[in-house]
Design an enzyme around this catalytic site. Sequence first.
Site, PDB file in Angstrom:
ATOM      1  N   ASP A   1       2.900  -4.616  11.064  1.00 31.98           N
ATOM      2  CA  ASP A   1       1.723  -4.704  11.901  1.00 31.98           C
ATOM      3  C   ASP A   1       2.009  -4.261  13.339  1.00 31.98           C
ATOM      4  O   ASP A   1       1.265  -3.452  13.908  1.00 31.98           O
ATOM      5  CB  ASP A   1       1.226  -6.155  11.879  1.00 31.98           C
TER       6      ASP A   1
ATOM      7  N   ARG B   1       4.907 -16.173   7.212  1.00 35.18           N
ATOM      8  CA  ARG B   1       4.505 -16.911   8.415  1.00 35.18           C
ATOM      9  C   ARG B   1       3.009 -17.101   8.478  1.00 35.18           C
ATOM     10  O   ARG B   1       2.505 -18.163   8.807  1.00 35.18           O
ATOM     11  CB  ARG B   1       4.969 -16.139   9.646  1.00 35.18           C
TER      12      ARG B   1
ATOM     13  N   ARG C   1      12.991  -4.349  17.463  1.00 35.40           N
ATOM     14  CA  ARG C   1      11.636  -4.689  17.906  1.00 35.40           C
ATOM     15  C   ARG C   1      11.527  -4.303  19.371  1.00 35.40           C
ATOM     16  O   ARG C   1      12.493  -4.405  20.122  1.00 35.40           O
ATOM     17  CB  ARG C   1      11.385  -6.183  17.754  1.00 35.40           C
TER      18      ARG C   1
ATOM     19  N   ASP D   1       5.969  -9.399   3.678  1.00 33.29           N
ATOM     20  CA  ASP D   1       4.964 -10.444   3.484  1.00 33.29           C
ATOM     21  C   ASP D   1       3.704  -9.966   2.779  1.00 33.29           C
ATOM     22  O   ASP D   1       2.852 -10.776   2.435  1.00 33.29           O
ATOM     23  CB  ASP D   1       4.569 -11.035   4.851  1.00 33.29           C
TER      24      ASP D   1
ATOM     25  N   ASP E   1       1.155  -8.543   3.990  1.00 31.79           N
ATOM     26  CA  ASP E   1      -0.046  -8.936   4.730  1.00 31.79           C
ATOM     27  C   ASP E   1      -0.667  -7.800   5.547  1.00 31.79           C
ATOM     28  O   ASP E   1      -1.456  -8.047   6.457  1.00 31.79           O
ATOM     29  CB  ASP E   1       0.233 -10.155   5.624  1.00 31.79           C
TER      30      ASP E   1
ATOM     31  N   GLY F   1      11.277  -5.845  11.131  1.00 35.66           N
ATOM     32  CA  GLY F   1      12.299  -6.496  10.309  1.00 35.66           C
ATOM     33  C   GLY F   1      12.790  -5.623   9.173  1.00 35.66           C
ATOM     34  O   GLY F   1      12.116  -4.681   8.751  1.00 35.66           O
TER      35      GLY F   1
ATOM     36  N   THR G   1       6.046  -4.296   5.058  1.00 34.96           N
ATOM     37  CA  THR G   1       6.116  -5.724   5.318  1.00 34.96           C
ATOM     38  C   THR G   1       6.501  -6.440   4.046  1.00 34.96           C
ATOM     39  O   THR G   1       5.904  -6.242   2.997  1.00 34.96           O
ATOM     40  CB  THR G   1       4.785  -6.298   5.827  1.00 34.96           C
TER      41      THR G   1
END
Lengths: 344, 344, 344, 344
Positions: free
Chosen positions: C104, C172, C73, C128, C130, C10, C126
Amino acid sequence: MRIGMLTAGGDCPGLNAVIRAVVRTSRAEYDTPVLGFEDGWSGLVDDSAVSLYDDEDIDRLLLRGGTVLGTGRLNPDTLRDSLPQIKRTLERHAIDVLIAIGGDGTLTAANWLHDNGVPVVGVPKTIDNDVAATDYTFGFDTAVSVAADAIDRLHTTAESHERVMLVEVMGRHAGWIALHAGLAAGAHMIVIPEVPFDIDYVCKVMKRRFQMGENYGICVVAEGATPAEGSSMTIDEGEIDQFGHQVFTGVANAMAVEIKERLDRDVRTTVLGHTQRGGTPTSRDRVLATRYGVHAAHLANSGKHGVFVALRGEDIVPLPIADAISRLKTVPVEMYDEAASLFG
Amino acid sequence: MRIGMLTAGGDCPGLNAVIRAVVRTSRAEYDTPVLGFEDGWSGLVDDSAVSLYDDEDIDRLLLRGGTVLGTGRLNPDTLRDSLPQIKRTLERHAIDVLIAIGGDGTLTAANWLHDNGVPVVGVPKTIDNDVAATDYTFGFDTAVSVAADAIDRLHTTAESHERVMLVEVMGRHAGWIALHAGLAAGAHMIVIPEVPFDIDYVCKVMKRRFQMGENYGICVVAEGATPAEGSSMTIDEGEIDQFGHQVFTGVANAMAVEIKERLDRDVRTTVLGHTQRGGTPTSRDRVLATRYGVHAAHLANSGKHGVFVALRGEDIVPLPIADAISRLKTVPVEMYDEAASLFG
Amino acid sequence: MRIGMLTAGGDCPGLNAVIRAVVRTSRAEYDTPVLGFEDGWSGLVDDSAVSLYDDEDIDRLLLRGGTVLGTGRLNPDTLRDSLPQIKRTLERHAIDVLIAIGGDGTLTAANWLHDNGVPVVGVPKTIDNDVAATDYTFGFDTAVSVAADAIDRLHTTAESHERVMLVEVMGRHAGWIALHAGLAAGAHMIVIPEVPFDIDYVCKVMKRRFQMGENYGICVVAEGATPAEGSSMTIDEGEIDQFGHQVFTGVANAMAVEIKERLDRDVRTTVLGHTQRGGTPTSRDRVLATRYGVHAAHLANSGKHGVFVALRGEDIVPLPIADAISRLKTVPVEMYDEAASLFG
Amino acid sequence: MRIGMLTAGGDCPGLNAVIRAVVRTSRAEYDTPVLGFEDGWSGLVDDSAVSLYDDEDIDRLLLRGGTVLGTGRLNPDTLRDSLPQIKRTLERHAIDVLIAIGGDGTLTAANWLHDNGVPVVGVPKTIDNDVAATDYTFGFDTAVSVAADAIDRLHTTAESHERVMLVEVMGRHAGWIALHAGLAAGAHMIVIPEVPFDIDYVCKVMKRRFQMGENYGICVVAEGATPAEGSSMTIDEGEIDQFGHQVFTGVANAMAVEIKERLDRDVRTTVLGHTQRGGTPTSRDRVLATRYGVHAAHLANSGKHGVFVALRGEDIVPLPIADAISRLKTVPVEMYDEAASLFG
């Protein structure tokens, strides 16, 4: 002399800046006390009032979004039925004049009250910039700025992922926010309520971009935009709410389905929503709201009623409230055509 | 048809947005090539030119500060002496009309060229908002916004340390930036060139704040502000530079010395400087600059010369260039007095 | 020595800053050419490459969101099947080492390639936050900042209209954005995937606010939040997409229905969406992305492979790629409990 | 149990966020009253105190710069002489533990008080990020962000006018702000106190840019930067103020004179000044300050004294106050060298 003040209708950045300017000017220049009524007209009907002083707390309001007086909408019939209570509240507090800050609905109510013996000074308020007879209203610049910032951010995401991105912004009956935010952020297409759109034309503009070697497109959509009659797309009509307003639902989402089908591209929708109407006002909106407040205070304190404050060029002028509500100010077609030079 | 374009004078956010809109409109609507001359008038004299295409690079200019064409100042005498070279450059490139984007000096030169047979369309540019005959110029809103953000930040520092803080902003001959940034950021005092200040009055306003229990004060100072004649403070007159402009030096610092002495308080000065004139334009300035560019392109392409684009209310209108340069637009005293309601 | 580089997964603010730093460091310090592969792994499979030079265009990337290399992707199986093409592309361009910038999935692919004889240096990416084994990833601070700004704006609207406002942010599998944006913007409740929520408890916290005299409440919801088992609310499970990712749909909207029913208050939802992952990175993300890029360039140029760059305290350190993908970094329960001190 | 709290030293964005978190956590989790002492240590000496409640006013502090408690500096000798008064004040209000929020000077005083029988919990505060034993301090990210925004703006002005621009930022003994803001904004040269600069090298880097065809250069200068011994430039040593601090004056201006002479280019200086330390904190600083406040409240309420809260990776940990003041945290030379890859 005593002044009453209320804010009604939707939230709008700059409301607090008006409140601050009215209080500071009235207290400093005229030594006039100002009473705030809470939650819009209902604070006047139910006599929910609070004294406003020229202190540090008021001074800090300049940068704060929203309205410390709270706001609300009142059904016009309810307002009319409540005239006796309203007059009683004003008498009880010995209010000589009421400053009403609000949009079309509020100014219509203010005008009716004025016609029925309540001295009123109006301050126009609308995110949408659609109040007639004033060049601009505060809150609009902030909404455009928030929307343009969001669209700026979407450019890079759309580009990295080779997407068509639809951005729905506020504007039920007028496309001012869509037009200005779209121009400011270099949108490739803008659709507004004043000019019903042809989805095939929208797709053509996007397709041309891809043919020219670009790999993404951004289309700004006013929430009140509608397809042209006879065009190859229709959307469900929204319901009518209790205030007689149409409830809009998802024109951008409906467009996304059609564009995806016709272009076979990744299409995404972002609905900007409430963030456009909250938060700290831009410097321009703070200046405009402050100037409105100062002028409204001078008018109220010098016994000029039945007028509202309007921006004309660089001047703030008093105009009959009836002028504000006589018509909705919409985007002229020539101004939309001017922007269309930059589509694609 | 071929269009030439240049930017002259000081840097200003929105110059690139004008360039983009001129190029995109001329190419898309008229298929007219646009040639940019580099570094202001000297690019025209020395024939330093670059073709501008309606591509992704031009499109990205919308958000970029500065001017990709470069800018520069030229002594008016040099310009006059260079008329033959200028005409030769224009002929060599078969330029039909020149779009000149600049401030008072640039528009004066543009007008003189027009009188001497060079077809020109002007686009007014000034951070200071002091071009006559247009409500606003692009760059001004960005400058006000940068200055107001800085003053917002100084509030808390001034308050935490119980200081008087003087903030010097741009504005040599007109106090528009000081007035708007001061109003937007809730300054307790504003001094502008149009209204010579009395340092004793400034101190009185600050002193009154301290007596009322406040523990700090912010005074916004336009760089061209001067003490009133006969008042108890004087400042050195600045020199005159080669363009006939007065060089200002440090009115805020001079005021700081006086205030410190009279109030026996911690007084600090912040000179905002160049940050006010660079960087990404606000959304409003992007819209205004874009609209100027679209209109200038239409005028140039339809053979209307000797005019500049001006904002009147919400409309962009063409006016004789001579109107722009006939007088400096300064802050009316009534507008300053209006703001003074909120001092202290 | 020649370096290849790609961005996958992303969009994320700071990707371009990494690209810039890799190119500038490799060219300036090692005179090593850098080749960019377009649109993620597929550019490597299909040999779609572009030379990257240390020029003004690269330098300007620092502030630009997105990735000039494009992204995409790739299904892991497709990647595995394409190993021969990938090796052929690398040989054709005589690439000695590949710098892979991604999350990831990308780092898992990079690790697999490394195990299969392709020298790789990884840069974790990322929104996020994470990715295990690094304190922070670039893009996260920008996402938090955009979300917190939006929530700041919603406060005043919620307050003026006396609403409960639910704000859905990205996240997510990890609640980092929700937790940080919620703390930064003074949310009254935060729900994250790591701690399944009890809707009755959420309502209780909001109700307590109203009982204490407050008139609004803001709840920040990570998109991957889920109701606790056995609690009085369930939501539809999302589908699984082709990459094996769960598709989330509308936990905030589902919560809104429940809260409205239980509290009988005006409840609104804002889904922040794509604006969180685009646009100019914050200064912090620009620093972190730049430092990652400089270190990745040094590692690649000195023959250190199979590692990725990680932030530990204030240091950038190389760690085995396997460490990055061994586990998802989620919010520790104690950190959530710490934030819960401020709920209500 | 009763907690006392004070803020001392220079203004810093996030101080109010700490105050809010301490009050909310103490009241909500422990039902412990919190008393604020005004204007730094002097509020403790003179017993100027105010009760802090967990109400709407405290809640709003999250976004507000500065400190509602006021701040101040106290000569260390005066503090020592005032121990009896300090103890008397604490006894009078039955304070069990004091939370002291401040920089190196404040933590040194806190440590001394702790050694002399006053239970203290410290919260580190410094714009400059130079407190040892914690990865970051709040206020630093805001200062970097303000400085980077300003430098972003200066790029376009410098470019349009073909200038060398020197930007002086805060940092007397440590170059963290200069290094981070310079990296974030793509400066072409950065000079910091830790690495004495050679003006000839600075000029060489700038000259190389001009030779490569670039037409401007930006150099970020920490206020405490000094020329290397034996280099061809010296600056006046600043005086020593009453607190034993060196007063710096104008290294950027001194550099400008030298560069102008050597390069024969237009060189300008911008001194960012106080705007770096005021105003709304960034979202990151709000999170860090809030977490510090929550942890400090838990420590104070559970009887852990003589410690301060520090950020280590993603964790907040208690460490002996002596660790914070044992040494100044400066920029490691390797980190500066890493950045130097991007100079020019």
